[in-house]
Design an enzyme around this catalytic site. Sequence first.
Site, PDB file in Angstrom:
ATOM      1  N   HIS A   9     -19.363  19.288 -27.842  1.00 26.61           N
ATOM      2  CA  HIS A   9     -19.411  18.389 -26.677  1.00 26.61           C
ATOM      3  C   HIS A   9     -18.025  18.259 -26.074  1.00 26.61           C
ATOM      4  O   HIS A   9     -17.052  18.789 -26.623  1.00 26.61           O
ATOM      5  CB  HIS A   9     -20.023  17.032 -27.058  1.00 26.61           C
ATOM      6  CG  HIS A   9     -19.207  16.185 -27.970  1.00 26.61           C
ATOM      7  ND1 HIS A   9     -18.922  16.527 -29.266  1.00 26.61           N
ATOM      8  CD2 HIS A   9     -18.586  14.987 -27.767  1.00 26.61           C
ATOM      9  CE1 HIS A   9     -18.188  15.578 -29.833  1.00 26.61           C
ATOM     10  NE2 HIS A   9     -17.970  14.631 -28.928  1.00 26.61           N
TER      11      HIS A   9
ATOM     12  N   HIS B 176     -15.744  15.830 -25.424  1.00 32.52           N
ATOM     13  CA  HIS B 176     -14.685  14.857 -25.696  1.00 32.52           C
ATOM     14  C   HIS B 176     -13.377  15.535 -26.101  1.00 32.52           C
ATOM     15  O   HIS B 176     -13.376  16.550 -26.803  1.00 32.52           O
ATOM     16  CB  HIS B 176     -15.129  13.859 -26.780  1.00 32.52           C
ATOM     17  CG  HIS B 176     -16.105  12.850 -26.271  1.00 32.52           C
ATOM     18  ND1 HIS B 176     -16.944  12.135 -27.089  1.00 32.52           N
ATOM     19  CD2 HIS B 176     -16.373  12.428 -25.001  1.00 32.52           C
ATOM     20  CE1 HIS B 176     -17.691  11.316 -26.354  1.00 32.52           C
ATOM     21  NE2 HIS B 176     -17.369  11.484 -25.090  1.00 32.52           N
TER      22      HIS B 176
ATOM     23  N   ASP C 236     -11.040  14.948 -28.206  1.00 34.02           N
ATOM     24  CA  ASP C 236     -10.700  15.215 -29.617  1.00 34.02           C
ATOM     25  C   ASP C 236     -11.486  16.395 -30.185  1.00 34.02           C
ATOM     26  O   ASP C 236     -11.303  16.770 -31.346  1.00 34.02           O
ATOM     27  CB  ASP C 236     -10.890  13.946 -30.478  1.00 34.02           C
ATOM     28  CG  ASP C 236     -12.314  13.434 -30.501  1.00 34.02           C
ATOM     29  OD1 ASP C 236     -12.937  13.327 -29.429  1.00 34.02           O
ATOM     30  OD2 ASP C 236     -12.820  13.133 -31.604  1.00 34.02           O
ATOM     31  N   HIS C 237     -12.338  17.015 -29.356  1.00 36.24           N
ATOM     32  CA  HIS C 237     -13.113  18.197 -29.779  1.00 36.24           C
ATOM     33  C   HIS C 237     -12.723  19.461 -29.007  1.00 36.24           C
ATOM     34  O   HIS C 237     -13.032  20.563 -29.445  1.00 36.24           O
ATOM     35  CB  HIS C 237     -14.616  17.929 -29.636  1.00 36.24           C
ATOM     36  CG  HIS C 237     -15.063  16.800 -30.516  1.00 36.24           C
ATOM     37  ND1 HIS C 237     -15.807  16.984 -31.655  1.00 36.24           N
ATOM     38  CD2 HIS C 237     -14.812  15.464 -30.445  1.00 36.24           C
ATOM     39  CE1 HIS C 237     -16.007  15.810 -32.243  1.00 36.24           C
ATOM     40  NE2 HIS C 237     -15.406  14.870 -31.524  1.00 36.24           N
TER      41      HIS C 237
ATOM     42  N   HIS D 147     -24.882  10.927 -27.986  1.00 35.43           N
ATOM     43  CA  HIS D 147     -23.447  10.609 -27.977  1.00 35.43           C
ATOM     44  C   HIS D 147     -22.867  11.013 -26.617  1.00 35.43           C
ATOM     45  O   HIS D 147     -22.198  10.229 -25.959  1.00 35.43           O
ATOM     46  CB  HIS D 147     -22.772  11.347 -29.128  1.00 35.43           C
ATOM     47  CG  HIS D 147     -21.294  11.171 -29.201  1.00 35.43           C
ATOM     48  ND1 HIS D 147     -20.704   9.980 -29.532  1.00 35.43           N
ATOM     49  CD2 HIS D 147     -20.264  12.052 -28.967  1.00 35.43           C
ATOM     50  CE1 HIS D 147     -19.378  10.133 -29.507  1.00 35.43           C
ATOM     51  NE2 HIS D 147     -19.092  11.375 -29.171  1.00 35.43           N
TER      52      HIS D 147
ATOM     53  N   ASP E 199     -20.307  14.960 -33.125  1.00 31.46           N
ATOM     54  CA  ASP E 199     -20.344  13.495 -33.255  1.00 31.46           C
ATOM     55  C   ASP E 199     -21.765  12.950 -33.156  1.00 31.46           C
ATOM     56  O   ASP E 199     -21.968  11.826 -32.690  1.00 31.46           O
ATOM     57  CB  ASP E 199     -19.480  12.842 -32.166  1.00 31.46           C
ATOM     58  CG  ASP E 199     -17.994  13.022 -32.407  1.00 31.46           C
ATOM     59  OD1 ASP E 199     -17.612  13.544 -33.464  1.00 31.46           O
ATOM     60  OD2 ASP E 199     -17.216  12.636 -31.503  1.00 31.46           O
TER      61      ASP E 199
ATOM     62  N   HIS F  55     -15.871  13.856 -38.021  1.00 27.45           N
ATOM     63  CA  HIS F  55     -14.957  12.754 -38.337  1.00 27.45           C
ATOM     64  C   HIS F  55     -15.111  12.287 -39.780  1.00 27.45           C
ATOM     65  O   HIS F  55     -16.218  12.312 -40.332  1.00 27.45           O
ATOM     66  CB  HIS F  55     -15.208  11.543 -37.426  1.00 27.45           C
ATOM     67  CG  HIS F  55     -14.778  11.752 -36.009  1.00 27.45           C
ATOM     68  ND1 HIS F  55     -13.504  11.459 -35.563  1.00 27.45           N
ATOM     69  CD2 HIS F  55     -15.462  12.236 -34.939  1.00 27.45           C
ATOM     70  CE1 HIS F  55     -13.431  11.745 -34.268  1.00 27.45           C
ATOM     71  NE2 HIS F  55     -14.600  12.218 -33.861  1.00 27.45           N
TER      72      HIS F  55
END
Length: 278
Positions: free
Chosen positions: A71, A73, A75-76, A129, A152, A190
Amino acid sequence: MSAEFAPAATTYNPEKRNGLQLIAVPAFSDNYLWMVCQGDHAIVVDPGQAAPVQTILQQHQLQLDAILLTHHHHDHVGGVTQLIEATGAPVYGPAGETLPACDRRLAEGDSVSLPGVGLELQVLDVPGHTAGHIAYHGTLGPQRQPILFCGDTLFAAGCGRLFEGTPEQMVTSLTKLANLHSDTLVCCAHEYTLSNLKWALAVEPDNAALRNRWHAASTLRKQSQPTLPSTLQSELDTNPFLRTAQASICAAAADYAGKPLHDPIAVFATLREWKNNF
Ligand code: ZN
Ligand code: FE
Protein backbone atom coordinates in the site's frame (compact mmCIF):
# COMPACT_ATOMS: atom_id res chain seq x y z
CA MET A 1 -0.59 -26.08 17.14
CA SER A 2 1.17 -24.04 19.80
CA ALA A 3 1.22 -20.28 19.67
CA GLU A 4 4.99 -20.36 19.63
CA PHE A 5 6.96 -20.06 16.43
CA ALA A 6 10.50 -19.50 15.31
CA PRO A 7 11.15 -15.77 15.01
CA ALA A 8 12.73 -14.42 11.84
CA ALA A 9 16.32 -13.22 11.88
CA THR A 10 16.78 -9.47 11.62
CA THR A 11 19.87 -9.70 9.48
CA TYR A 12 21.40 -11.77 6.69
CA ASN A 13 23.40 -14.82 7.75
CA PRO A 14 26.29 -15.44 5.32
CA GLU A 15 26.66 -19.03 6.58
CA LYS A 16 23.24 -19.79 5.13
CA ARG A 17 24.01 -18.25 1.76
CA ASN A 18 22.82 -21.24 -0.28
CA GLY A 19 19.64 -21.73 1.72
CA LEU A 20 16.49 -19.66 1.91
CA GLN A 21 16.45 -16.79 4.36
CA LEU A 22 13.40 -14.88 5.52
CA ILE A 23 14.60 -11.68 7.18
CA ALA A 24 12.65 -9.05 9.11
CA VAL A 25 14.83 -5.98 8.61
CA PRO A 26 14.02 -3.38 11.29
CA ALA A 27 13.36 0.20 10.13
CA PHE A 28 12.05 3.40 11.72
CA SER A 29 10.78 2.69 15.25
CA ASP A 30 8.69 -0.43 14.64
CA ASN A 31 8.58 -1.34 10.91
CA TYR A 32 9.91 -4.54 9.38
CA LEU A 33 11.08 -4.56 5.78
CA TRP A 34 10.71 -8.23 4.83
CA MET A 35 13.45 -9.69 2.66
CA VAL A 36 13.72 -13.16 1.14
CA CYS A 37 17.21 -14.15 0.06
CA GLN A 38 18.55 -17.24 -1.70
CA GLY A 39 21.96 -17.67 -3.36
CA ASP A 40 22.76 -14.39 -5.13
CA HIS A 41 19.14 -13.23 -5.17
CA ALA A 42 16.92 -11.16 -2.91
CA ILE A 43 13.52 -9.47 -2.88
CA VAL A 44 12.08 -6.92 -0.47
CA VAL A 45 8.52 -6.17 0.62
CA ASP A 46 7.50 -2.60 1.57
CA PRO A 47 10.91 -0.88 1.77
CA GLY A 48 10.00 2.24 3.73
CA GLN A 49 13.74 2.93 3.92
CA ALA A 50 16.40 2.03 1.34
CA ALA A 51 19.56 2.10 3.47
CA PRO A 52 19.05 -1.02 5.61
CA VAL A 53 18.16 -3.03 2.48
CA GLN A 54 21.12 -1.65 0.51
CA THR A 55 23.48 -2.53 3.35
CA ILE A 56 22.48 -6.19 3.12
CA LEU A 57 22.56 -6.22 -0.69
CA GLN A 58 26.01 -4.63 -0.87
CA GLN A 59 27.67 -6.51 1.99
CA HIS A 60 26.62 -9.86 0.56
CA GLN A 61 26.61 -9.01 -3.17
CA LEU A 62 22.97 -9.88 -3.67
CA GLN A 63 20.92 -8.91 -6.70
CA LEU A 64 17.54 -7.37 -5.92
CA ASP A 65 15.04 -9.22 -8.16
CA ALA A 66 11.90 -7.35 -7.10
CA ILE A 67 10.33 -4.76 -4.83
CA LEU A 68 6.82 -5.71 -3.68
CA LEU A 69 4.48 -3.06 -2.27
CA THR A 70 1.26 -3.60 -0.31
CA HIS A 71 0.00 0.00 0.00
CA HIS A 72 0.98 3.63 -0.48
CA HIS A 73 1.94 4.76 3.06
CA HIS A 74 5.34 6.41 3.33
CA ASP A 75 6.71 3.91 5.86
CA HIS A 76 6.15 1.22 3.17
CA VAL A 77 7.31 3.00 0.00
CA GLY A 78 9.79 5.67 1.20
CA GLY A 79 12.86 3.74 0.01
CA VAL A 80 11.53 2.72 -3.40
CA THR A 81 13.05 5.49 -5.56
CA GLN A 82 16.52 5.10 -4.04
CA LEU A 83 16.39 1.30 -4.40
CA ILE A 84 15.40 1.55 -8.07
CA GLU A 85 18.30 3.94 -8.70
CA ALA A 86 20.72 1.59 -6.96
CA THR A 87 19.46 -1.73 -8.34
CA GLY A 88 17.03 -1.24 -11.24
CA ALA A 89 14.71 -3.77 -9.59
CA PRO A 90 11.14 -3.94 -10.94
CA VAL A 91 8.37 -2.72 -8.64
CA TYR A 92 5.12 -4.64 -8.10
CA GLY A 93 2.27 -2.85 -6.37
CA PRO A 94 -1.45 -2.31 -5.93
CA ALA A 95 -3.41 -1.30 -9.04
CA GLY A 96 -5.45 1.32 -7.24
CA GLU A 97 -2.89 3.40 -5.31
CA THR A 98 -0.54 6.30 -6.01
CA LEU A 99 3.03 4.99 -5.67
CA PRO A 100 6.50 6.50 -6.26
CA ALA A 101 6.96 3.96 -9.07
CA CYS A 102 5.28 0.75 -10.21
CA ASP A 103 6.11 -1.50 -13.16
CA ARG A 104 3.40 -4.08 -12.56
CA ARG A 105 0.00 -3.06 -11.21
CA LEU A 106 -1.64 -5.93 -9.36
CA ALA A 107 -5.14 -6.87 -8.23
CA GLU A 108 -6.80 -9.98 -6.83
CA GLY A 109 -6.27 -13.01 -9.05
CA ASP A 110 -2.87 -11.85 -10.32
CA SER A 111 0.20 -13.89 -9.51
CA VAL A 112 3.86 -13.06 -9.06
CA SER A 113 6.57 -15.64 -9.66
CA LEU A 114 10.00 -14.92 -8.14
CA PRO A 115 11.96 -18.13 -8.85
CA GLY A 116 15.31 -16.60 -7.79
CA VAL A 117 14.12 -16.65 -4.17
CA GLY A 118 11.66 -19.57 -4.40
CA LEU A 119 8.48 -17.50 -4.06
CA GLU A 120 5.22 -18.22 -5.90
CA LEU A 121 2.68 -15.60 -4.85
CA GLN A 122 -0.93 -14.71 -5.50
CA VAL A 123 -2.53 -11.34 -4.90
CA LEU A 124 -5.55 -10.60 -2.71
CA ASP A 125 -7.40 -7.29 -2.55
CA VAL A 126 -7.62 -6.39 1.15
CA PRO A 127 -9.06 -2.86 1.40
CA GLY A 128 -9.69 -1.29 4.80
CA HIS A 129 -6.43 0.19 6.10
CA THR A 130 -6.10 1.90 2.69
CA ALA A 131 -8.56 1.75 -0.19
CA GLY A 132 -6.28 -0.21 -2.54
CA HIS A 133 -4.25 -2.33 -0.08
CA ILE A 134 -3.18 -5.72 -1.46
CA ALA A 135 -1.64 -8.79 0.20
CA TYR A 136 0.66 -11.43 -1.29
CA HIS A 137 0.18 -15.07 -0.31
CA GLY A 138 1.68 -18.25 -1.69
CA THR A 139 4.54 -20.59 -1.04
CA LEU A 140 8.21 -20.30 -0.18
CA GLY A 141 10.86 -22.78 -1.28
CA PRO A 142 10.84 -26.44 -2.29
CA GLN A 143 8.88 -27.34 0.89
CA ARG A 144 6.14 -25.02 -0.40
CA GLN A 145 5.84 -23.33 3.01
CA PRO A 146 2.67 -21.17 2.96
CA ILE A 147 3.54 -17.51 3.49
CA LEU A 148 1.68 -14.20 3.62
CA PHE A 149 2.93 -10.63 3.27
CA CYS A 150 -0.01 -8.60 4.57
CA GLY A 151 1.42 -5.10 5.09
CA ASP A 152 -0.76 -3.20 7.57
CA THR A 153 -3.92 -5.32 7.19
CA LEU A 154 -3.32 -8.12 9.70
CA PHE A 155 -0.93 -7.74 12.65
CA ALA A 156 0.05 -10.18 15.37
CA ALA A 157 -3.02 -10.05 17.67
CA GLY A 158 -4.29 -6.98 15.84
CA CYS A 159 -5.21 -5.36 12.53
CA GLY A 160 -4.57 -2.07 10.73
CA ARG A 161 -6.49 1.08 11.51
CA LEU A 162 -9.24 2.01 9.09
CA PHE A 163 -7.79 5.09 7.38
CA GLU A 164 -9.56 4.71 4.03
CA GLY A 165 -12.03 1.87 4.42
CA THR A 166 -15.13 0.71 6.27
CA PRO A 167 -15.46 -1.94 8.97
CA GLU A 168 -17.38 -4.05 6.44
CA GLN A 169 -14.49 -3.91 3.95
CA MET A 170 -11.96 -4.80 6.65
CA VAL A 171 -14.03 -7.76 7.85
CA THR A 172 -14.19 -9.06 4.26
CA SER A 173 -10.43 -8.55 3.87
CA LEU A 174 -9.55 -10.25 7.18
CA THR A 175 -11.87 -13.15 6.34
CA LYS A 176 -9.92 -13.77 3.14
CA LEU A 177 -6.70 -13.96 5.17
CA ALA A 178 -8.30 -16.12 7.89
CA ASN A 179 -9.23 -18.69 5.23
CA LEU A 180 -5.63 -19.27 4.12
CA HIS A 181 -3.80 -22.42 5.24
CA SER A 182 -3.44 -22.43 9.04
CA ASP A 183 0.33 -23.09 8.74
CA THR A 184 0.82 -19.84 6.82
CA LEU A 185 3.70 -17.68 8.06
CA VAL A 186 2.21 -14.23 8.66
CA CYS A 187 4.73 -11.51 7.78
CA CYS A 188 3.26 -8.23 9.05
CA ALA A 189 4.91 -4.87 8.55
CA HIS A 190 5.06 -3.68 12.18
CA GLU A 191 6.24 -4.92 15.58
CA TYR A 192 3.03 -4.05 17.42
CA THR A 193 2.68 -7.47 19.03
CA LEU A 194 3.07 -6.64 22.74
CA SER A 195 0.69 -3.67 22.73
CA ASN A 196 -1.83 -5.68 20.69
CA LEU A 197 -1.56 -8.63 23.08
CA LYS A 198 -2.03 -6.36 26.09
CA TRP A 199 -5.31 -5.16 24.61
CA ALA A 200 -6.34 -8.68 23.48
CA LEU A 201 -5.91 -9.85 27.09
CA ALA A 202 -8.33 -7.13 28.19
CA VAL A 203 -10.85 -8.46 25.64
CA GLU A 204 -10.32 -12.15 26.37
CA PRO A 205 -8.67 -12.56 29.80
CA ASP A 206 -9.50 -16.28 30.02
CA ASN A 207 -7.87 -17.30 26.73
CA ALA A 208 -4.95 -19.58 27.73
CA ALA A 209 -3.38 -19.47 24.24
CA LEU A 210 -3.34 -15.69 24.52
CA ARG A 211 -1.58 -15.76 27.89
CA ASN A 212 1.02 -18.20 26.53
CA ARG A 213 1.57 -15.97 23.55
CA TRP A 214 2.07 -12.95 25.80
CA HIS A 215 4.82 -14.76 27.72
CA ALA A 216 6.52 -15.98 24.52
CA ALA A 217 6.38 -12.55 22.88
CA SER A 218 7.60 -10.76 26.03
CA THR A 219 10.63 -13.05 26.17
CA LEU A 220 11.46 -12.40 22.51
CA ARG A 221 11.16 -8.61 22.89
CA LYS A 222 13.37 -8.63 26.01
CA GLN A 223 16.02 -10.20 23.75
CA SER A 224 15.30 -7.58 21.04
CA GLN A 225 14.09 -10.31 18.68
CA PRO A 226 11.10 -9.97 16.36
CA THR A 227 7.88 -11.70 17.41
CA LEU A 228 7.27 -12.37 13.72
CA PRO A 229 6.46 -14.13 11.55
CA SER A 230 3.37 -15.29 13.30
CA THR A 231 1.34 -18.23 12.04
CA LEU A 232 -2.22 -17.97 10.90
CA GLN A 233 -3.18 -20.63 13.46
CA SER A 234 -1.78 -18.46 16.22
CA GLU A 235 -3.85 -15.51 14.96
CA LEU A 236 -6.99 -17.68 14.78
CA ASP A 237 -6.34 -18.72 18.40
CA THR A 238 -5.54 -15.29 19.84
CA ASN A 239 -6.34 -12.34 17.53
CA PRO A 240 -9.66 -10.75 18.63
CA PHE A 241 -10.22 -9.32 15.13
CA LEU A 242 -10.30 -12.88 13.69
CA ARG A 243 -12.46 -14.17 16.57
CA THR A 244 -15.55 -11.99 16.26
CA ALA A 245 -17.75 -15.10 16.12
CA GLN A 246 -16.61 -16.24 19.61
CA ALA A 247 -19.26 -15.77 22.28
CA SER A 248 -16.70 -14.41 24.78
CA ILE A 249 -15.52 -11.75 22.29
CA CYS A 250 -19.09 -10.74 21.35
CA ALA A 251 -19.96 -10.35 25.05
CA ALA A 252 -16.82 -8.28 25.78
CA ALA A 253 -17.52 -6.02 22.77
CA ALA A 254 -21.16 -5.56 23.79
CA ASP A 255 -19.99 -4.65 27.31
CA TYR A 256 -17.60 -2.05 25.87
CA ALA A 257 -20.33 -0.64 23.57
CA GLY A 258 -22.90 -0.68 26.36
CA LYS A 259 -25.48 -2.25 24.06
CA PRO A 260 -26.16 -5.57 22.34
CA LEU A 261 -24.29 -6.08 19.05
CA HIS A 262 -26.17 -8.06 16.46
CA ASP A 263 -23.67 -8.84 13.72
CA PRO A 264 -19.94 -9.54 13.19
CA ILE A 265 -19.42 -6.13 11.51
CA ALA A 266 -20.74 -4.31 14.59
CA VAL A 267 -18.54 -6.49 16.82
CA PHE A 268 -15.52 -5.76 14.62
CA ALA A 269 -16.22 -2.00 14.54
CA THR A 270 -16.53 -1.95 18.34
CA LEU A 271 -13.27 -3.88 18.77
CA ARG A 272 -11.49 -1.49 16.40
CA GLU A 273 -12.74 1.53 18.36
CA TRP A 274 -11.80 -0.15 21.65
CA LYS A 275 -8.25 -0.78 20.41
CA ASN A 276 -7.97 2.81 19.08
CA ASN A 277 -8.81 4.12 22.55
CA PHE A 278 -6.88 1.53 24.58
ZN1 ZN B 1 0.01 1.76 6.53
FE1 FE C 1 2.71 0.98 8.22
